[in-house]
Design a protein around this motif. Structure first.
Motif, PDB file in Angstrom:
ATOM      1  N   ILE A  55       1.098  -1.427   0.137  1.00  0.00           N
ATOM      2  CA  ILE A  55       0.319  -0.083  -0.206  1.00  0.00           C
ATOM      3  C   ILE A  55       0.766   1.357  -0.152  1.00  0.00           C
ATOM      4  N   GLN A  56       1.801   1.208   1.082  1.00  0.00           N
ATOM      5  CA  GLN A  56       2.469   2.232   1.115  1.00  0.00           C
ATOM      6  C   GLN A  56       3.376   2.265  -0.209  1.00  0.00           C
ATOM      7  N   LYS A  57       3.699   1.622  -0.656  1.00  0.00           N
ATOM      8  CA  LYS A  57       4.674   1.440  -1.908  1.00  0.00           C
ATOM      9  C   LYS A  57       3.946   1.639  -3.422  1.00  0.00           C
ATOM     10  N   ALA A  58       2.448   2.042  -3.271  1.00  0.00           N
ATOM     11  CA  ALA A  58       1.684   1.922  -4.136  1.00  0.00           C
ATOM     12  C   ALA A  58       1.189   3.217  -4.172  1.00  0.00           C
ATOM     13  N   ALA A  59       1.224   3.946  -2.762  1.00  0.00           N
ATOM     14  CA  ALA A  59       0.732   5.320  -2.747  1.00  0.00           C
ATOM     15  C   ALA A  59       1.368   6.270  -3.639  1.00  0.00           C
ATOM     16  N   LYS A  60       2.732   5.816  -2.967  1.00  0.00           N
ATOM     17  CA  LYS A  60       4.243   7.098  -2.997  1.00  0.00           C
ATOM     18  C   LYS A  60       4.230   6.947  -4.941  1.00  0.00           C
ATOM     19  N   ASN A  61       4.169   5.914  -4.832  1.00  0.00           N
ATOM     20  CA  ASN A  61       4.619   5.859  -7.063  1.00  0.00           C
ATOM     21  C   ASN A  61       3.687   6.474  -7.163  1.00  0.00           C
ATOM     22  N   CYS A  62       1.999   6.987  -6.641  1.00  0.00           N
ATOM     23  CA  CYS A  62       1.324   8.056  -7.984  1.00  0.00           C
ATOM     24  C   CYS A  62       1.446   8.981  -6.936  1.00  0.00           C
ATOM     25  N   GLY A  63       2.481   9.053  -5.663  1.00  0.00           N
ATOM     26  CA  GLY A  63       2.326  10.662  -5.635  1.00  0.00           C
ATOM     27  C   GLY A  63       1.201  11.116  -4.089  1.00  0.00           C
ATOM     28  N   ALA A  64       0.774   9.889  -3.747  1.00  0.00           N
ATOM     29  CA  ALA A  64      -0.362   9.947  -2.914  1.00  0.00           C
ATOM     30  C   ALA A  64       0.474   9.844  -0.847  1.00  0.00           C
ATOM     31  N   ASP A  65      -0.413  10.104   0.044  1.00  0.00           N
ATOM     32  CA  ASP A  65       0.139  10.041   1.419  1.00  0.00           C
ATOM     33  C   ASP A  65      -1.221   8.548   1.668  1.00  0.00           C
ATOM     34  N   TRP A  66      -0.327   8.344   2.672  1.00  0.00           N
ATOM     35  CA  TRP A  66      -1.449   6.206   3.150  1.00  0.00           C
ATOM     36  C   TRP A  66      -1.705   6.874   4.814  1.00  0.00           C
ATOM     37  N   THR A  67      -2.853   5.989   4.717  1.00  0.00           N
ATOM     38  CA  THR A  67      -3.168   6.457   5.893  1.00  0.00           C
ATOM     39  C   THR A  67      -3.744   4.358   6.220  1.00  0.00           C
ATOM     40  N   ILE A  68      -3.240   3.875   7.304  1.00  0.00           N
ATOM     41  CA  ILE A  68      -3.383   2.790   7.108  1.00  0.00           C
ATOM     42  C   ILE A  68      -4.171   2.228   9.134  1.00  0.00           C
ATOM     43  N   VAL A  69      -5.306   1.942   8.804  1.00  0.00           N
ATOM     44  CA  VAL A  69      -6.398   1.474   9.797  1.00  0.00           C
ATOM     45  C   VAL A  69      -6.313   0.676  10.365  1.00  0.00           C
ATOM     46  N   ARG A  70      -6.027  -0.057  11.887  1.00  0.00           N
ATOM     47  CA  ARG A  70      -5.648  -1.209  12.068  1.00  0.00           C
ATOM     48  C   ARG A  70      -7.105  -1.862  13.117  1.00  0.00           C
ATOM     49  N   ALA A  71      -7.313  -2.852  12.517  1.00  0.00           N
ATOM     50  CA  ALA A  71      -8.580  -3.536  13.765  1.00  0.00           C
ATOM     51  C   ALA A  71      -8.222  -4.967  14.610  1.00  0.00           C
ATOM     52  N   GLY A  72      -9.432  -5.631  14.671  1.00  0.00           N
ATOM     53  CA  GLY A  72      -9.229  -6.737  15.794  1.00  0.00           C
ATOM     54  C   GLY A  72     -10.603  -7.381  15.159  1.00  0.00           C
ATOM     55  N   THR A  73     -10.549  -7.866  16.148  1.00  0.00           N
ATOM     56  CA  THR A  73     -12.129  -9.227  15.349  1.00  0.00           C
ATOM     57  C   THR A  73     -13.700  -7.887  14.896  1.00  0.00           C
ATOM     58  N   LEU A  74     -13.123  -8.040  13.941  1.00  0.00           N
ATOM     59  CA  LEU A  74     -15.162  -6.797  13.665  1.00  0.00           C
ATOM     60  C   LEU A  74     -16.385  -7.252  13.039  1.00  0.00           C
ATOM     61  N   LYS A  75     -16.844  -6.532  13.972  1.00  0.00           N
ATOM     62  CA  LYS A  75     -18.188  -6.648  14.406  1.00  0.00           C
ATOM     63  C   LYS A  75     -19.573  -5.953  14.027  1.00  0.00           C
ATOM     64  N   GLY A  76     -20.394  -6.394  14.340  1.00  0.00           N
ATOM     65  CA  GLY A  76     -22.171  -5.033  13.612  1.00  0.00           C
ATOM     66  C   GLY A  76     -21.138  -4.499  12.064  1.00  0.00           C
ATOM     67  N   GLY A  77     -22.770  -4.048  12.648  1.00  0.00           N
ATOM     68  CA  GLY A  77     -21.864  -3.228  10.968  1.00  0.00           C
ATOM     69  C   GLY A  77     -23.926  -2.449  10.162  1.00  0.00           C
ATOM     70  N   ALA A  78     -24.474  -2.198  11.295  1.00  0.00           N
ATOM     71  CA  ALA A  78     -25.401  -2.462  10.541  1.00  0.00           C
ATOM     72  C   ALA A  78     -26.290  -1.158  11.718  1.00  0.00           C
ATOM     73  N   ALA A  79     -27.651  -0.473  11.374  1.00  0.00           N
ATOM     74  CA  ALA A  79     -28.239   0.687  11.456  1.00  0.00           C
ATOM     75  C   ALA A  79     -28.791   0.186  13.111  1.00  0.00           C
ATOM     76  N   GLY A  80     -28.710  -0.690  13.230  1.00  0.00           N
ATOM     77  CA  GLY A  80     -29.269  -0.755  14.805  1.00  0.00           C
ATOM     78  C   GLY A  80     -30.067  -0.977  14.981  1.00  0.00           C
ATOM     79  N   GLU A  81     -31.133  -0.657  16.458  1.00  0.00           N
ATOM     80  CA  GLU A  81     -32.618  -1.267  16.823  1.00  0.00           C
ATOM     81  C   GLU A  81     -32.989  -0.373  16.180  1.00  0.00           C
ATOM     82  N   GLY A  82     -34.276   0.137  15.179  1.00  0.00           N
ATOM     83  CA  GLY A  82     -34.852   0.645  14.577  1.00  0.00           C
ATOM     84  C   GLY A  82     -34.683   1.333  13.950  1.00  0.00           C
TER      85      GLY A  82
END
Length: 247
Positions: free
Chosen positions: A111-138
């Motif tokens: 990711i970092q190499k490819a971003a640099k190659n096209c002149g862009a900055d990068w950000t890495i967002v780290r997660a653990g076990t992914l849970k949920g994901g929707a609008a919730g109750e009601g």
């Protein structure tokens, strides 16, 4: 329940266009117009292939690119081990147990190499076990996935994914790769719907990725997203405060 009607309706989102991967002409046209790209996969066993990254971030196509935000995982190894691995095999196949660490490390480097190659900055967002994901109750938070998601993931009378989204709307951010896994508690947390080490809410992660695009301080850094017990999502002020402390 007909899960196809609401979940696939994009008429209320005029800025959203779903483009088939096979329509390469349209994909490349859009790549030439956008200045930001978010890359994420929900699968713990695989990462985005380098050839796809190089295609998406080809400087001859993505010549307006300024930022690339990529979803990765907590790779520091803290709070991992045989209990976490066992919980993934016995209770939840999407538990992050760090078994694919090498592939993710290579992915981050790509990711970092490819971003640099096209002149862009990068950000890495780290997660653990992914849970949920929707609008919730009601359908309380319609900015997230439609509640049809819960029907698709339900394997009991009520899905624990819905319970998680009701109980764990809070978010915490941590700079770098420092967040720990569940350790010996993994057998209880694999499908847990409370705040636990090693978990990340899909809604919180997605929002953190989007919000990081606006922040100059998020360029060329990595940060982790954890959970906080709350029935309400963070406010604008709370998000600003979290990023200020994190970055």
């Amino acid at each position: 329940m007909d899960s196809s009607s609401d979940s696939s309706d994009t008429s209320s989102l005029p800025n959203l266009e779903l483009v088939p991967a096979s329509d390469t002409d349209r994909v490349e046209e859009l790549l030439g117009q956008t200045d930001a790209l978010m890359i994420a996969t929900d699968d713990v066993d695989s990462v985005v292939d380098p050839s796809i990254l190089n295609y998406l971030l080809d400087p001859t196509k993505a010549n307006q690119m300024k930022r690339v935000v990529a979803l990765s995982r907590n790779l520091n190894g803290s709070g991992m081990g045989m209990f976490v691995t066992a919980s993934r095999k016995a209770a939840n196949a999407q538990v992050w147990d760090n078994s694919n660490k090498d592939a993710y490390m290579e992915y981050e480097s790509n990711i970092q190499k490819a971003a640099k190659n096209c002149g862009a900055d990068w950000t890495i967002v780290r997660a653990g076990t992914l849970k949920g994901g929707a609008a919730g109750e009601g359908n309380m938070y319609p900015q997230y996935l439609n509640n049809a998601y819960y029907e698709l993931t339900k394997n009991d009378i009520i899905t624990w994914q819905l319970l998680f989204d009701c109980n764990v709307r809070g978010v915490k951010l941590a700079k770098g790769d420092v967040l720990a896994g569940p350790g010996m508690k993994a057998v209880f947390t694999a499908t847990g719907s409370e705040e636990h080490d090693g978990d990340s809410g899909r809604c919180g992660v997605a929002e953190a990725m989007v919000r990081s695009l606006e922040l100059e301080g998020a360029a060329n850094v990595d940060f982790g997203v954890g959970t906080v017990a709350s029935r309400e999502v963070p406010s604008e002020e709370e998000w600003e405060g979290m990023f200020r402390k994190c970055l």
